[in-house]
Design a protein around this motif. Structure first.
Motif: not given
Length: 212
Positions: A5-10, A36-58
């Motif tokens: 599961l991966m979620m972005e900043n918004s 593997v994504g953001m668990s709250d709004e203070q977590d390591h900042h990700l956008t949906y662009i990053h999610l694509g890269i993460m999904a691709s690698l995994l």
């Protein structure tokens, strides 16, 4: 099956709701879930662009078998994941979407809308989406008499995508702004999942080189 599961900043604030529903469905079925994504709004900042890269690698490293992603509308994450080789992402707003994607397209990722339409009973809708996404045998076709052409077309679509993306997988990653890729792989939970389960040493070496 290993599910990430991966979620972005918004929509990061909704992560506890989504991960809880996913585990409720997936764990009794014997699947492993990785947040593997953001668990709250203070977590390591990700956008949906990053999610694509993460999904691709995994997915390309075979660290996981399936990715659940999304954003406010689900559209940005959908496009971000689908531009990458080896990722076939469907758009799911309701349980029937997940069922039909499961049976007809038989991809390895889904994108959900975590803001648009996310109102009363939203957690139930998410739960039912996950039930349809992860229950039963995949790729059986719907209606069943259409199974053969649907399976054929799904395979052809994958072949077309592979033909269009002709570069070596790692070369395609290196062609991306490396600061984007580094941010995508910098999360602690992503690294735990990736390095523990990656089956492609050359991809692991590339990620290590970014983190060095």
């Amino acid at each position: 099956m290993k599910i990430a599961l991966m979620m972005e900043n918004s929509q990061a604030a909704k992560n506890p709701i989504i991960i809880n529903q996913l585990k409720q469905v997936a764990t009794p079925l014997g699947h492993q879930v990785f947040n593997v994504g953001m668990s709250d709004e203070q977590d390591h900042h990700l956008t949906y662009i990053h999610l694509g890269i993460m999904a691709s690698l995994l997915l390309n490293s075979k660290a996981v078998d399936f990715v659940v992603a999304g954003c406010g509308t689900g559209q940005g994450a959908l496009m971000s994941l689908n531009i990458h080789p080896g990722v076939v992402c469907g758009y799911c707003l309701e349980p029937s979407d997940a069922f039909l994607f499961n049976q007809i397209n038989n991809g390895n990722a889904i994108s959900l809308a975590f803001a648009k339409g996310f109102g009363w009973g939203a957690e139930l809708n998410v739960q039912y989406i996950f039930e349809k996404a992860f229950t039963g045998e995949r790729g059986q076709g719907y209606p069943i008499e259409r199974a053969e052409p649907q399976q054929c077309n799904a395979a052809i679509l994958n072949q077309v995508k592979a033909a269009i993306v002709k570069d070596d997988y790692l070369d395609s990653l290196r062609a991306i702004d490396q600061s984007l890729v580094k941010t995508a792989v910098s999360g602690e939970r992503f690294q735990e999942c990736f390095f523990a389960h990656c089956q492609k040493p050359e991809i692991a070496d590339y990620v290590r080189s970014l983190l060095a």
